[in-house]
Design a protein around this motif. Structure first.
Motif, short mmCIF file in Angstrom:
data_model
loop_
_atom_site.label_atom_id
_atom_site.label_comp_id
_atom_site.label_asym_id
_atom_site.label_seq_id
_atom_site.Cartn_x
_atom_site.Cartn_y
_atom_site.Cartn_z
N TRP A 1 0.81 -1.22 0.00
CA TRP A 1 0.00 0.00 0.00
C TRP A 1 0.85 1.28 0.00
CZ3 TRP A 1 -5.25 0.22 -0.60
CH2 TRP A 1 -5.96 -0.99 -0.51
N GLY A 2 2.16 1.14 0.00
CA GLY A 2 3.03 2.31 -0.09
C GLY A 2 3.15 3.12 1.17
N VAL A 3 3.02 2.45 2.35
CA VAL A 3 3.04 3.18 3.62
C VAL A 3 4.09 2.63 4.58
CG1 VAL A 3 0.62 3.84 3.41
CG2 VAL A 3 1.21 1.71 4.60
N ALA A 4 5.02 1.85 4.06
CA ALA A 4 6.00 1.19 4.93
C ALA A 4 7.04 2.17 5.46
CB ALA A 4 6.69 0.06 4.16
N VAL A 5 7.48 1.92 6.69
CA VAL A 5 8.60 2.61 7.31
C VAL A 5 9.75 1.61 7.36
CG1 VAL A 5 9.49 3.67 9.41
CG2 VAL A 5 7.14 4.15 8.66
N SER A 6 10.88 1.97 6.81
CA SER A 6 12.02 1.06 6.76
C SER A 6 12.40 0.60 8.17
CB SER A 6 13.21 1.76 6.11
OG SER A 6 14.35 0.92 6.11
N GLY A 7 12.55 -0.73 8.32
CA GLY A 7 12.97 -1.29 9.58
C GLY A 7 11.89 -1.40 10.63
N ALA A 8 10.66 -1.07 10.28
CA ALA A 8 9.54 -1.16 11.24
C ALA A 8 8.43 -1.99 10.61
CB ALA A 8 9.03 0.23 11.60
N SER A 9 7.66 -2.66 11.46
CA SER A 9 6.55 -3.47 10.94
C SER A 9 5.20 -2.96 11.43
CB SER A 9 6.72 -4.94 11.35
OG SER A 9 6.77 -5.08 12.77
N ARG A 10 5.18 -2.30 12.61
CA ARG A 10 3.91 -1.83 13.17
C ARG A 10 3.83 -0.31 13.23
NH1 ARG A 10 0.65 -5.68 15.04
NH2 ARG A 10 1.50 -7.79 15.08
N VAL A 11 4.83 0.36 12.73
CA VAL A 11 4.79 1.81 12.56
C VAL A 11 4.67 2.08 11.07
CG1 VAL A 11 6.01 3.99 12.86
CG2 VAL A 11 6.18 2.21 14.63
N LEU A 12 3.59 2.74 10.67
CA LEU A 12 3.30 2.99 9.24
C LEU A 12 3.20 4.48 8.98
CD1 LEU A 12 2.39 0.00 9.72
CD2 LEU A 12 0.55 0.42 8.08
N LEU A 13 3.57 4.87 7.78
CA LEU A 13 3.32 6.24 7.33
C LEU A 13 1.84 6.38 6.99
CD1 LEU A 13 6.36 6.81 4.94
CD2 LEU A 13 6.09 7.69 7.27
N ALA A 14 1.32 7.59 7.19
CA ALA A 14 -0.10 7.80 6.87
C ALA A 14 -0.35 9.21 6.38
CB ALA A 14 -0.97 7.51 8.11
N GLY A 15 0.68 9.93 5.97
CA GLY A 15 0.50 11.32 5.57
C GLY A 15 0.95 11.58 4.15
N ALA A 16 1.33 12.83 3.88
CA ALA A 16 1.73 13.22 2.53
C ALA A 16 3.02 12.54 2.09
CB ALA A 16 1.91 14.74 2.46
N GLY A 17 3.79 12.00 3.03
CA GLY A 17 5.04 11.35 2.69
C GLY A 17 4.90 9.90 2.30
N THR A 18 3.68 9.37 2.21
CA THR A 18 3.49 8.02 1.70
C THR A 18 3.74 8.02 0.19
OG1 THR A 18 1.13 8.40 1.38
CG2 THR A 18 1.81 7.47 3.49
N ARG A 19 3.77 6.83 -0.40
CA ARG A 19 4.16 6.73 -1.82
C ARG A 19 3.26 7.57 -2.72
NH1 ARG A 19 7.34 3.18 -5.03
NH2 ARG A 19 8.47 3.00 -3.08
N ARG A 20 1.98 7.71 -2.39
CA ARG A 20 1.06 8.47 -3.24
C ARG A 20 0.34 9.56 -2.45
NH1 ARG A 20 -1.91 3.03 -4.99
NH2 ARG A 20 -1.39 2.67 -2.79
N GLY A 21 0.96 10.06 -1.40
CA GLY A 21 0.22 10.90 -0.46
C GLY A 21 0.30 12.39 -0.66
N GLY A 22 1.11 12.90 -1.58
CA GLY A 22 1.30 14.34 -1.69
C GLY A 22 0.04 15.09 -2.06
N GLY A 23 -0.10 16.32 -1.55
CA GLY A 23 -1.26 17.15 -1.85
C GLY A 23 -2.43 16.84 -0.93
N VAL A 24 -3.49 17.59 -1.09
CA VAL A 24 -4.70 17.37 -0.27
C VAL A 24 -5.50 16.25 -0.93
CG1 VAL A 24 -6.75 18.43 0.73
CG2 VAL A 24 -4.68 19.80 0.42
#
Length: 519
Positions: A472-495
């Motif tokens: 889903w493009g929300v991975a944090v390197s080296g973590a399994s239960r901490v996920l990205l969920a903002g504009a810095g995800t693979r497709r998250g830029g902009g509103v």
């Protein structure tokens, strides 16, 4: 082991709210923690000018990438309106003020405007040919913003090879130099590759930025939210409350500690545990919370909000209600944009500064309150190639604001000051925000509106996709239960809300897998 919550969401902007709503509706216990005293992040609407009812967002402006499918899934009572005009670009040719008008659906008036500006029909034919290809590209890539990430080769095979080559493989600047002979026409096209991105048009970052600006909902159309950007934040906050999300504002997160089957979230008020932590903040912020070294990205924009008693007249003679109805491009010829980037790299802001102006109130007068119908209007100016490092010296924001306003003033037939409204304290209704202001007020590292460089909205063919977070493009390197969920995800830029949507779906997929294996 029993945890305090299923999910803790860090950050209460629109992405964090969307992730919280979707997960709470799916039956998970969700706690949202936000450092500010309110929710909404950059999308909050407020009365910016004392004593006047106009409701503005200081930081965000239009909606392009928010998928209709997501809005429908959330059940938001949010209306998005199309602008009457796509853009107008004032210019001077042979000493005579003129301009280029592009209708929302380009037709006869647009064709005539191209002919008047350039003296032939060649530029119009080049424009229609290029944007026919862009439309096909957007129609293919738009759906790829939704759901698990597709592979690069899968998408490449669905796009005309010459179009893929031009928009993905070749520098955008090289393509525009080949396709368009007129410098101004080149620049109008180029601006979609530079919003919030301090790059040369020969850098791949411009291609990626351009792609996101033309694939939202498959069309790339920029729409105006009725009630302003704050209406989006208000609707999401209400939906979160109705879904049962536990909200803690004025609660900065200090650290995240992953412990195999759970995450400990440390705040100033103590610590809480959860199966997952979704971080609707910048990736560099997540790294710092995990105790890692992190280099902040650098934002590059200037936003100036104005309230006017009336729209100013332009030297070209065009009706202001037409000129300001879409995007007003200022000093954004191709050579102007490349020069501004070069100067910024050398440590100087261009003067006048390339910028764009939007008048939301021409599309949605409700944001004016009781000023609607009395001639008042909002203007939002967005300056390009204004990197954060140039705002670290005293007076830099004021000088940048003057450089941006100079780009507007040179095309006006009357003083801007004669049109500006005055607030209750007798001050002109004009306020500017630099990247440093975004960093201070929103905790946004470097004031970067995309939280960092944009990625292509696909997985390379050799990238791993073994976990839900990776898919889903929300991975944090080296973590399994901490996920990205903002504009810095693979497709998250902009509103767009895509960061929150994809993070929520990754958690639901992981939860289902854990349930199936009995973990």
């Amino acid at each position: 082991m029993r945890f305090d919550d299923d999910v803790v969401v860090v950050g209460g902007g629109h992405n964090g709210l969307i992730a919280s709503i979707l997960l709470a509706r799916a039956g998970l216990s969700v706690r949202l923690v936000e450092r500010a005293e309110h929710l909404g992040g950059a999308s909050v609407g407020k009365r910016v000018f004392p004593g006047l009812p106009a409701r503005l967002s200081k930081y965000s402006y239009l909606v392009s990438l928010l998928p209709d499918a997501l809005a429908a899934e959330l059940g938001l009572s949010l209306a998005l309106r199309s602008r009457a005009v796509s853009s107008y670009t004032p210019a001077v040719r042979d000493g005579r003020p003129t301009g280029l008008l592009v209708e929302r659906e380009p037709g006869a008036a647009t064709e005539a405007s191209f002919a008047e500006l350039t003296g032939s029909g060649e530029a119009w034919r080049a424009w229609t040919s290029f944007y026919d290809r862009v439309a096909a590209f957007g129609g293919t890539l738009g759906p790829a913003l939704l759901g698990p990430l597709r592979r690069r080769s899968e998408l490449r095979d669905r796009v005309d090879s010459s179009t893929w080559d031009d928009l993905v493989e070749r520098p955008l600047g090289e393509v525009l130099e080949r396709e368009f002979a007129d410098d101004l026409v080149r620049g109008v096209v180029a601006t979609d590759g530079l919003i919030g991105t301090n790059a040369s048009l020969h850098d791949s970052a411009a291609n990626r930025c351009f792609a996101y600006h033309v694939i939202g909902n498959g069309t790339g159309e920029w729409r105006v939210p009725v009630g302003g950007m704050g209406a989006l934040a208000d609707a999401l906050e209400l939906a979160a409350a109705e879904a049962g999300v536990e909200v803690s504002t004025a609660t900065p997160v200090l650290a995240l500690h992953e412990h195999g089957d759970h995450v400990e979230v440390v705040t100033e008020a103590g610590s809480t545990s959860a199966r997952w932590a979704l971080c609707a903040v910048a990736p560099s912020t997540v790294d710092r919370l995990l105790g890692r070294a992190a280099e902040s990205p650098e934002g590059s924009q200037l936003k100036v909000n104005m309230l006017l008693k009336r729209l100013p007249r332009l030297r070209s003679g065009i009706d202001p209600s037409v000129a300001f109805a879409g995007t007003l491009h200022l000093e954004e010829g191709y050579a102007d944009l490349e020069r501004a980037h070069r100067l910024a790299q050398e440590g100087t802001l261009a003067d006048p500064l390339p910028c764009e102006v939007y008048c939301h109130s021409l599309t949605d007068s409700s944001i004016l309150g009781d000023l609607a119908g009395r001639g008042y209007h909002t203007l939002t100016l967005f300056g390009l190639h204004a990197p954060a490092r140039l705002f670290t010296v005293d007076g830099a924001r004021e000088r940048a604001t003057e450089a941006a306003l100079a780009a507007l003033r040179r095309h006006l037939a009357e003083p801007l000051e004669d049109c500006l409204a005055v607030d209750a304290d007798g001050r002109p209704c004009l306020g500017a925000e630099s990247p440093l202001d975004l960093e201070r007020d929103l905790g946004m590292p470097g004031g970067h509106i995309f939280h960092g460089d944009l990625d292509w909205p696909w997985l390379d063919d050799d990238e791993p996709a073994e976990t839900p977070a990776q898919r889903w493009g929300v991975a944090v390197s080296g973590a399994s239960r901490v996920l990205l969920a903002g504009a810095g995800t693979r497709r998250g830029g902009g509103v767009s809300g895509l960061g929150g949507w994809h993070a929520a779906n990754a958690v639901l997929e992981a939860r289902q897998a854990e349930g199936a294996t009995g973990s």
